[in-house]
Scaffold this motif. Structure first.
Motif, PDB file in Angstrom:
ATOM      1  N   UNK A   1      20.557  -9.735  -7.192  1.00 19.26           N
ATOM      2  CA  UNK A   1      20.203 -11.076  -6.704  1.00 19.26           C
ATOM      3  C   UNK A   1      19.265 -11.764  -7.689  1.00 19.26           C
ATOM      4  N   UNK A   2      18.280 -11.041  -8.193  1.00 20.02           N
ATOM      5  CA  UNK A   2      17.336 -11.625  -9.145  1.00 20.02           C
ATOM      6  C   UNK A   2      18.025 -11.986 -10.461  1.00 20.02           C
ATOM      7  N   UNK A   3      18.910 -11.125 -10.943  1.00 23.30           N
ATOM      8  CA  UNK A   3      19.583 -11.368 -12.228  1.00 23.30           C
ATOM      9  C   UNK A   3      20.555 -12.534 -12.157  1.00 23.30           C
ATOM     10  N   UNK A   4      21.247 -12.670 -11.044  1.00 24.82           N
ATOM     11  CA  UNK A   4      22.292 -13.692 -10.938  1.00 24.82           C
ATOM     12  C   UNK A   4      21.802 -14.976 -10.291  1.00 24.82           C
ATOM     13  N   UNK A   5      20.730 -14.905  -9.521  1.00 28.70           N
ATOM     14  CA  UNK A   5      20.255 -16.091  -8.814  1.00 28.70           C
ATOM     15  C   UNK A   5      21.202 -16.521  -7.712  1.00 28.70           C
ATOM     16  N   UNK A   6      22.020 -15.615  -7.213  1.00 24.56           N
ATOM     17  CA  UNK A   6      22.993 -15.963  -6.175  1.00 24.56           C
ATOM     18  C   UNK A   6      22.297 -16.183  -4.831  1.00 24.56           C
ATOM     19  N   UNK A   7      22.968 -16.910  -3.981  1.00 21.46           N
ATOM     20  CA  UNK A   7      22.504 -17.089  -2.610  1.00 21.46           C
ATOM     21  C   UNK A   7      23.037 -15.919  -1.788  1.00 21.46           C
ATOM     22  N   UNK A   8      22.285 -15.522  -0.760  1.00 16.81           N
ATOM     23  CA  UNK A   8      22.678 -14.380   0.064  1.00 16.81           C
ATOM     24  C   UNK A   8      22.768 -14.798   1.525  1.00 16.81           C
ATOM     25  N   UNK A   9      23.937 -14.572   2.108  1.00 20.94           N
ATOM     26  CA  UNK A   9      24.139 -14.729   3.548  1.00 20.94           C
ATOM     27  C   UNK A   9      24.590 -13.370   4.061  1.00 20.94           C
ATOM     28  N   UNK A  10      24.238 -13.060   5.277  1.00 22.20           N
ATOM     29  CA  UNK A  10      24.615 -11.757   5.828  1.00 22.20           C
ATOM     30  C   UNK A  10      25.419 -11.926   7.107  1.00 22.20           C
ATOM     31  N   UNK A  11      26.216 -10.918   7.392  1.00 28.56           N
ATOM     32  CA  UNK A  11      26.962 -10.850   8.644  1.00 28.56           C
ATOM     33  C   UNK A  11      26.013 -10.372   9.741  1.00 28.56           C
ATOM     34  N   UNK A  12      26.367 -10.612  11.002  1.00 31.29           N
ATOM     35  CA  UNK A  12      25.481 -10.205  12.095  1.00 31.29           C
ATOM     36  C   UNK A  12      25.052  -8.735  12.041  1.00 31.29           C
ATOM     37  N   UNK A  13      25.969  -7.831  11.755  1.00 32.78           N
ATOM     38  CA  UNK A  13      25.617  -6.413  11.734  1.00 32.78           C
ATOM     39  C   UNK A  13      24.791  -6.030  10.514  1.00 32.78           C
ATOM     40  N   UNK A  14      24.684  -6.937   9.537  1.00 32.16           N
ATOM     41  CA  UNK A  14      23.908  -6.650   8.332  1.00 32.16           C
ATOM     42  C   UNK A  14      22.521  -7.292   8.366  1.00 32.16           C
ATOM     43  N   UNK A  15      22.168  -7.910   9.495  1.00 31.47           N
ATOM     44  CA  UNK A  15      20.827  -8.498   9.582  1.00 31.47           C
ATOM     45  C   UNK A  15      19.792  -7.416   9.301  1.00 31.47           C
ATOM     46  N   UNK A  16      18.831  -7.755   8.457  1.00 32.48           N
ATOM     47  CA  UNK A  16      17.791  -6.818   8.094  1.00 32.48           C
ATOM     48  C   UNK A  16      18.041  -6.126   6.770  1.00 32.48           C
ATOM     49  N   UNK A  17      19.250  -6.218   6.253  1.00 35.44           N
ATOM     50  CA  UNK A  17      19.553  -5.555   4.985  1.00 35.44           C
ATOM     51  C   UNK A  17      18.979  -6.332   3.802  1.00 35.44           C
ATOM     52  N   UNK A  18      18.728  -7.626   4.003  1.00 32.97           N
ATOM     53  CA  UNK A  18      18.136  -8.483   2.963  1.00 32.97           C
ATOM     54  C   UNK A  18      17.001  -9.267   3.613  1.00 32.97           C
ATOM     55  N   UNK A  19      15.838  -9.345   2.972  1.00 33.43           N
ATOM     56  CA  UNK A  19      14.690 -10.022   3.592  1.00 33.43           C
ATOM     57  C   UNK A  19      14.961 -11.512   3.847  1.00 33.43           C
TER      58      UNK A  19
END
Length: 150
Positions: free
Chosen positions: A11-29
């Motif tokens: 994420x830091x290297x690419x500067x991409x945006x991150x969205x998560x699925x409901x079951x993945x909540x908590x995997x990314x701050x």
């Protein structure tokens, strides 16, 4: 849990945006400046609208069984997982099958592009998302976002 060192470095290297699925909540701050929300949850329409602006979607460890809305992204998708994508609803033009951390590490190390979104665009999206979450709050009453804030 979490995305681990490789995911954070990606994420830091690419500067991409991150969205998560409901079951993945908590995997990314959720307070990370690149987090844009959870799709198919509260205010999910705003998250989908943001994702529609992407020129590529990386589906990292994603299982389409979590979707409650139609999968209608116009941009190409890359499936990154330990298992091949067998889902017929969530089509990915390209698959990178193997160790997710190793794949993300290799992608981060070889990335030479520029972020699709500047931090300001993501920040504006997050402000809009936060405002929508707070709509309907009643003054001097306990509201759901009051609990989240605490």
């Amino acid at each position: 849990m979490g995305i681990g060192r490789e995911g954070a470095s990606f994420v830091e290297a690419t500067g991409c945006a991150v969205a998560v699925a409901p079951m993945a909540k908590g995997i990314f701050p959720e307070r990370h400046p690149r987090f844009v929300g959870s799709f198919d949850m509260a205010c999910g329409k705003l998250v989908w609208e943001f994702l529609e602006q992407a020129d590529l979607h990386l589906l990292v460890g994603f299982d389409a069984v979590e979707l409650t809305t139609d999968w209608t992204l116009a941009a190409p998708a890359v499936h990154i997982d330990a298992l091949p994508n067998t889902d017929q609803v969530c089509f990915a033009e390209t698959e990178l099958v193997g160790s997710i951390p190793a794949t993300l590490r290799a992608l981060a190390e070889s990335f030479t592009g520029q972020p699709r979104w500047e931090g300001e665009a993501i920040a504006k999206h997050r402000e809009r998302l936060d405002a929508r979450m707070r709509e309907g709050a009643v003054r001097e009453r306990l509201n759901p976002m009051d609990v989240v804030d605490v």
